[in-house]
Structures are given as C-alpha cells and as structure tokens.
Enzyme design. Structure first.
Site, PDB file in Angstrom:
ATOM      1  N   LYS A   1      -3.253 -16.235  15.946  1.00 29.02           N
ATOM      2  CA  LYS A   1      -2.392 -15.129  15.517  1.00 29.02           C
ATOM      3  C   LYS A   1      -1.269 -15.063  16.540  1.00 29.02           C
ATOM      4  O   LYS A   1      -1.373 -14.348  17.546  1.00 29.02           O
ATOM      5  CB  LYS A   1      -3.167 -13.814  15.456  1.00 29.02           C
ATOM      6  CG  LYS A   1      -2.382 -12.698  14.763  1.00 29.02           C
ATOM      7  CD  LYS A   1      -3.243 -11.472  14.569  1.00 29.02           C
ATOM      8  CE  LYS A   1      -2.461 -10.349  13.875  1.00 29.02           C
ATOM      9  NZ  LYS A   1      -2.192 -10.627  12.457  1.00 29.02           N
TER      10      LYS A   1
ATOM     11  N   GLY B   1       1.394  -8.566   8.640  1.00 26.50           N
ATOM     12  CA  GLY B   1       1.943  -7.891   7.474  1.00 26.50           C
ATOM     13  C   GLY B   1       2.070  -8.849   6.303  1.00 26.50           C
ATOM     14  O   GLY B   1       1.194  -9.675   6.054  1.00 26.50           O
TER      15      GLY B   1
ATOM     16  N   LEU C   1     -16.137  -3.322   1.549  1.00 24.34           N
ATOM     17  CA  LEU C   1     -17.366  -3.391   2.331  1.00 24.34           C
ATOM     18  C   LEU C   1     -17.432  -2.231   3.317  1.00 24.34           C
ATOM     19  O   LEU C   1     -16.444  -1.925   3.987  1.00 24.34           O
ATOM     20  CB  LEU C   1     -17.429  -4.715   3.098  1.00 24.34           C
ATOM     21  CG  LEU C   1     -17.403  -5.993   2.238  1.00 24.34           C
ATOM     22  CD1 LEU C   1     -17.233  -7.225   3.118  1.00 24.34           C
ATOM     23  CD2 LEU C   1     -18.668  -6.090   1.401  1.00 24.34           C
TER      24      LEU C   1
ATOM     25  N   GLY D   1      -0.502 -14.629   9.829  1.00 24.08           N
ATOM     26  CA  GLY D   1       0.747 -13.923  10.012  1.00 24.08           C
ATOM     27  C   GLY D   1       0.511 -12.453  10.318  1.00 24.08           C
ATOM     28  O   GLY D   1      -0.602 -12.027  10.648  1.00 24.08           O
TER      29      GLY D   1
END
Length: 235
Positions: free
Chosen positions: A37, A120, A212, A118
């Site tokens: 990330k 957003g 979940l 990525g």
C-alpha cells in the site's frame, strides 16, 4: 510472478479485506505473497512511527515477512485524501517516485503473488496533475476491482470499469463486498443487482463477501471462490 493493482468503487469498499484475503488464499496454496500500500493516510502514532491499519493488515499477509516501510513507504496521520495529508505534512506525492519505489521493491522482493492496493477509488488525486490510477497505468498492471455493494453500486462499478478501460488497462476480476447490510434485506433485488454487475462488468466475479460482523481473511476466505491464483498471470 503475478502482480495486480487493487482498486475500489469508493472509500471503504472493502479493498483491504479483499486484498488480505487473496494473499491469505495464495499463502494457503503454498505461494509466496506480498501486499503493498504505497500511500496511506489515516494512521496512528506508535513508538516506531506512524502505522496505518490497512498497511499492517497487508504486512501480516506478506510471506516471507517484510518490513513496514516496504509495504507502506508514504504514510500520513490525518484520515483525509492522501494529497491533502501530504500537503499538511509539507511533502509532495509524485507518481514517478512512487512507481520507481514500487519497481525497485518488485525487483528486490519477487513473490508468486503481489497485490498493490490503492487508496479510495480510481481517480483519487496524488497531486494537482497525477492520480492514483497513473500508478497501474504506468506499470501496466491488471486490475482487481472491489465493488462496495450498496445503493448506487451499479453506477459506481460501471463508471469505474469504464475509466479503467479508458486508461488502457484490463480488469482481471471483480469482487463484491457488502458494505451496507440493509442492501441485502430484499434478496430478490440484491440478486438482480448482482446479475446486472455480472452482465455488464468486463471480467469474471471472483466472489461476493457478505457483511461480516468480524471481517478478516479467515471469515472472508470461504466467500471467494477463486480459480488457482497461478492462472491469474499477468499477460
């Protein structure tokens, strides 16, 4: 070695859950994995520096283990758009620098499956010229699209798919992630929405993750009916 860029239809669409679950699935198949990330905002101060929860989740699923800095070289504290967070920190995000760093990481840390997540959606800006989508575009990466299943998801998903195609990239597959439990209350309408997505998105559905109570790779993995990850090789 297979490398994919993971994007979503919106913030909180479920990208990190899907990314970490795919990495866990690959590890269970005996494959080496790496989750990256490159830019993350919304982080907490720790004794060892800023740490972002999404990046930490990817670090846990990277096997063999790697350092936090490898997973997340650009990290910012405020939970705002990354280019704004960078500006507040008197830093500049540059797509060339990010791509160069990712390229060096991929060369030095070769894994069977690498997923680059990525921030957003597809068109989130890095600065006043570059967007996040310029990263996979310059690296020519296939894309895994995470569709946040809620009211409005059909428009978001189709527009994102059109933007990915317009940038000359291919969607390797998409995953539906239920982010609004009320969206599934009408099962017939929910199924109809899924049918539209399956008919209109230019890729196979890799799975539908329900809402979940305790989302994790362990609880999400049964819902991702994936082909063997070795079949998802980059062309």
């Amino acid at each position: 070695m297979s490398t994919f860029f993971v994007t979503g239809t919106d913030t909180d669409a479920g990208k990190t859950l899907v990314t970490s679950t795919l990495l866990a699935t690959a590890s269970a198949q005996g494959l080496t994995t790496l989750g990256l990330k490159p830019v993350a905002s919304g982080s907490r101060v720790t004794p060892v520096g800023l740490r972002n929860s999404d990046a930490l989740a990817l670090q846990v699923q990277s096997m063999p283990p790697v350092s936090y800095a490898t997973v997340n070289p650009w990290v910012f504290e405020p939970a705002i758009a990354p280019h704004l967070a960078a500006s507040e920190a008197s830093q500049a995000l540059n797509v060339s620098d990010i791509v160069a760093t990712l390229g060096a990481t991929l060369a030095q840390t070769q894994r069977d499956l690498t997923l680059i997540e990525g921030a957003g959606g597809w068109r989130v800006p890095l600065n006043d010229r570059d967007d996040f989508c310029d990263i996979p575009r310059l690296m020519q990466l296939p894309v895994i699209l995470v569709v946040g299943l809620k009211l409005g998801c059909l428009n978001h998903a189709r527009l994102t798919a059109e933007a990915i195609a317009a940038d000359g990239l291919t969607i390797a597959g998409w995953v539906g992630s239920v982010v609004d439990p009320a969206f599934t209350s009408e099962s017939t309408r929910f199924a109809a929405n899924l049918d539209v997505l399956k008919q209109t998105l230019p890729a196979s559905c890799l799975g539908i993750i329900p809402h979940l109570e305790q989302p994790s790779p362990e609880t999400a993995q049964p819902y991702l009916s994936l082909p063997p990850l070795r079949t998802l090789e980059t062309p």
